[in-house]
Design a protein around this motif. Structure first.
Motif, mmCIF file in Angstrom:
data_model
loop_
_atom_site.group_PDB
_atom_site.id
_atom_site.type_symbol
_atom_site.label_atom_id
_atom_site.label_comp_id
_atom_site.label_asym_id
_atom_site.label_seq_id
_atom_site.Cartn_x
_atom_site.Cartn_y
_atom_site.Cartn_z
ATOM 1 N N PHE A 47 0.836 -1.205 0.000
ATOM 2 C CA PHE A 47 0.000 0.000 0.000
ATOM 3 C C PHE A 47 0.871 1.255 0.000
ATOM 4 C CE2 PHE A 47 -2.836 -3.142 2.069
ATOM 5 C CZ PHE A 47 -3.935 -3.038 1.237
ATOM 6 N N ILE A 48 0.363 2.295 -0.677
ATOM 7 C CA ILE A 48 1.066 3.574 -0.716
ATOM 8 C C ILE A 48 0.050 4.704 -0.583
ATOM 9 C CG2 ILE A 48 2.950 2.723 -2.175
ATOM 10 C CD1 ILE A 48 1.528 4.138 -4.521
ATOM 11 N N THR A 49 0.556 5.908 -0.355
ATOM 12 C CA THR A 49 -0.285 7.103 -0.371
ATOM 13 C C THR A 49 -0.244 7.715 -1.777
ATOM 14 O OG1 THR A 49 1.574 8.490 0.302
ATOM 15 C CG2 THR A 49 0.162 7.614 2.064
ATOM 16 N N ALA A 50 -0.997 8.795 -1.956
ATOM 17 C CA ALA A 50 -1.043 9.459 -3.258
ATOM 18 C C ALA A 50 0.319 9.984 -3.690
ATOM 19 C CB ALA A 50 -2.059 10.603 -3.222
ATOM 20 N N ASP A 51 1.194 10.276 -2.734
ATOM 21 C CA ASP A 51 2.541 10.745 -3.069
ATOM 22 C C ASP A 51 3.588 9.643 -2.878
ATOM 23 O OD1 ASP A 51 2.337 10.705 -0.322
ATOM 24 O OD2 ASP A 51 3.069 12.746 0.004
ATOM 25 N N SER A 52 3.140 8.391 -2.997
ATOM 26 C CA SER A 52 4.019 7.210 -3.006
ATOM 27 C C SER A 52 4.764 6.989 -1.706
ATOM 28 C CB SER A 52 5.013 7.271 -4.183
ATOM 29 O OG SER A 52 4.342 7.142 -5.406
ATOM 30 N N ARG A 53 4.167 7.377 -0.575
ATOM 31 C CA ARG A 53 4.728 7.020 0.723
ATOM 32 C C ARG A 53 4.379 5.550 1.008
ATOM 33 N NH1 ARG A 53 6.552 10.345 4.508
ATOM 34 N NH2 ARG A 53 5.550 12.114 3.466
ATOM 35 N N LEU A 54 5.335 4.822 1.541
ATOM 36 C CA LEU A 54 5.164 3.387 1.751
ATOM 37 C C LEU A 54 4.520 3.069 3.095
ATOM 38 C CD1 LEU A 54 8.647 2.275 0.432
ATOM 39 C CD2 LEU A 54 6.473 1.504 -0.534
ATOM 40 N N ASP A 74 -8.956 -5.161 -1.094
ATOM 41 C CA ASP A 74 -10.382 -4.807 -1.095
ATOM 42 C C ASP A 74 -10.714 -3.722 -0.079
ATOM 43 O OD1 ASP A 74 -10.692 -6.747 -2.997
ATOM 44 O OD2 ASP A 74 -11.320 -8.290 -1.568
ATOM 45 N N HIS A 75 -10.048 -3.756 1.065
ATOM 46 C CA HIS A 75 -10.334 -2.793 2.128
ATOM 47 C C HIS A 75 -9.023 -2.184 2.611
ATOM 48 C CE1 HIS A 75 -14.444 -4.268 2.180
ATOM 49 N NE2 HIS A 75 -13.977 -5.501 2.272
ATOM 50 N N PRO A 76 -8.437 -1.284 1.815
ATOM 51 C CA PRO A 76 -7.149 -0.700 2.207
ATOM 52 C C PRO A 76 -7.280 0.183 3.435
ATOM 53 C CG PRO A 76 -8.052 0.447 0.304
ATOM 54 C CD PRO A 76 -8.936 -0.740 0.551
ATOM 55 N N PRO A 77 -6.222 0.353 4.186
ATOM 56 C CA PRO A 77 -6.256 1.272 5.324
ATOM 57 C C PRO A 77 -6.618 2.680 4.853
ATOM 58 C CG PRO A 77 -4.185 0.036 5.237
ATOM 59 C CD PRO A 77 -4.893 -0.239 3.971
ATOM 60 N N ALA A 78 -7.234 3.443 5.695
ATOM 61 C CA ALA A 78 -7.652 4.802 5.336
ATOM 62 C C ALA A 78 -6.444 5.622 4.888
ATOM 63 C CB ALA A 78 -8.326 5.474 6.532
ATOM 64 N N GLY A 79 -6.570 6.242 3.724
ATOM 65 C CA GLY A 79 -5.508 7.072 3.195
ATOM 66 C C GLY A 79 -4.494 6.335 2.342
ATOM 67 N N TRP A 80 -4.667 5.021 2.191
ATOM 68 C CA TRP A 80 -3.710 4.219 1.438
ATOM 69 C C TRP A 80 -4.417 3.520 0.281
ATOM 70 C CZ3 TRP A 80 1.314 4.566 3.175
ATOM 71 C CH2 TRP A 80 1.489 5.055 4.477
ATOM 72 N N THR A 81 -3.648 3.152 -0.742
ATOM 73 C CA THR A 81 -4.192 2.441 -1.887
ATOM 74 C C THR A 81 -3.156 1.436 -2.374
ATOM 75 O OG1 THR A 81 -5.282 2.747 -4.040
ATOM 76 C CG2 THR A 81 -3.308 4.037 -3.648
ATOM 77 N N PRO A 82 -3.566 0.342 -3.013
ATOM 78 C CA PRO A 82 -2.565 -0.556 -3.593
ATOM 79 C C PRO A 82 -1.713 0.196 -4.613
ATOM 80 C CG PRO A 82 -4.731 -1.590 -3.599
ATOM 81 C CD PRO A 82 -4.944 -0.167 -3.223
#
Length: 269
Positions: free
Chosen positions: A185-192, A201-209
């Motif tokens: 998972f990463i954030t919109a600015d590619s933080r790991l 299916d259910h990523p942590p809040a603020g994160w995306t695959p």
């Protein structure tokens, strides 16, 4: 000539041999791509490296378990109680096996067909060309005994957790390696994120695959590492091959060019 890619072996040679027999793999003509994590969890670690070393058309990218083995072999990290690669550490051909492993890259690509493979993927903040250049940078580190010793001694850690071009030496090496071998998972600015390993299916809040955030660029990315995905990214340009054989599921072999796949189920426990 056929080209096949296989998911994380993690110390299990027998299912790979079964799959290669099923597709009538010809080592004189066919290519085999391996997404990394060749070792650990199973008991056939040394046999895997010996088998792969003698293949003339074999492309391997390093995974986090492979790098952990190398760190242990360099004496900068003690083995964990759950590690299963003592067969390599105690092998009479230990030096040759470890040298072969340490000289594998973090990225392999085919320009002609626009296929690229790494262990965990390529973050949205890097183009494939940039990722290839950074992987090549790490190859030079691993090829230099002094730099490699420094790298393994400082490889472990979650910081920095975001790419910056001005990172230097150990921080730079660690960050590059974490993207290539530990990313999920990463954030919109590619933080790991290093805490979550579940499905997408259910990523942590603020994160995306990471692969959901990456824009199509004509390349198909082949990766492993994320067993919880069970091969499902819902994108044709993102091919996930770790289907958790070491966790009791199955090993996946894929024809890189046609997309046809085969599986070998783990024995029932």
């Amino acid at each position: 000539m056929a080209r096949y890619a296989v998911g994380d072996l993690q110390g299990h040679l027998d299912p790979l041999l079964q799959l290669l027999a099923q597709v009538k793999f010809d080592p004189a003509q066919d290519e085999l791509w391996l997404v990394g994590d060749l070792v650990n969890r199973g008991q056939q670690n040394a046999d895997i490296l010996r088998f792969l070393r003698q293949l003339s058309q074999c492309h391997v990218t390093l995974g986090n378990h492979d790098l952990h083995l190398l760190a242990v072999a360099h004496g900068v990290r003690p083995p964990r109680s759950k590690d299963t690669f003592t067969d390599i550490l105690d092998a009479p051909d230990r030096v040759e096996l470890l040298h072969w492993l340490q000289t594998r890259p973090l990225l392999h690509r085919c320009e002609r067909t626009q296929k690229v493979m790494t262990h965990a993927g390529i973050p949205p903040c890097w183009s494939v060309d940039q990722a290839a250049a950074l992987a090549h940078e790490m190859e030079a580190v691993l090829a230099d005994p002094t730099l490699a010793a420094r790298f393994f001694a400082t490889m472990y850690g979650n910081q920095p957790d975001q790419w910056h071009q001005d990172l230097t030496e150990e921080d730079r090496w660690r960050t590059i390696t974490n993207y290539f071998t530990r990313m999920r998972f990463i954030t919109a600015d590619s933080r790991l994120d290093f805490d979550h390993k579940e499905t997408s299916d259910h990523p942590p809040a603020g994160w995306t695959p990471w692969y959901s955030a990456r824009q199509p660029d004509g390349w198909q990315i082949i990766f492993g590492h994320w067993a919880a995905l069970m091969g499902n990214t819902q994108r044709d340009d993102m091919v996930a091959l770790d289907t958790g054989y070491g966790w009791g599921n199955w090993l996946t072999l894929r024809d890189i060019d046609t997309g046809e796949q085969w599986r070998c189920d783990a024995p029932a426990s």
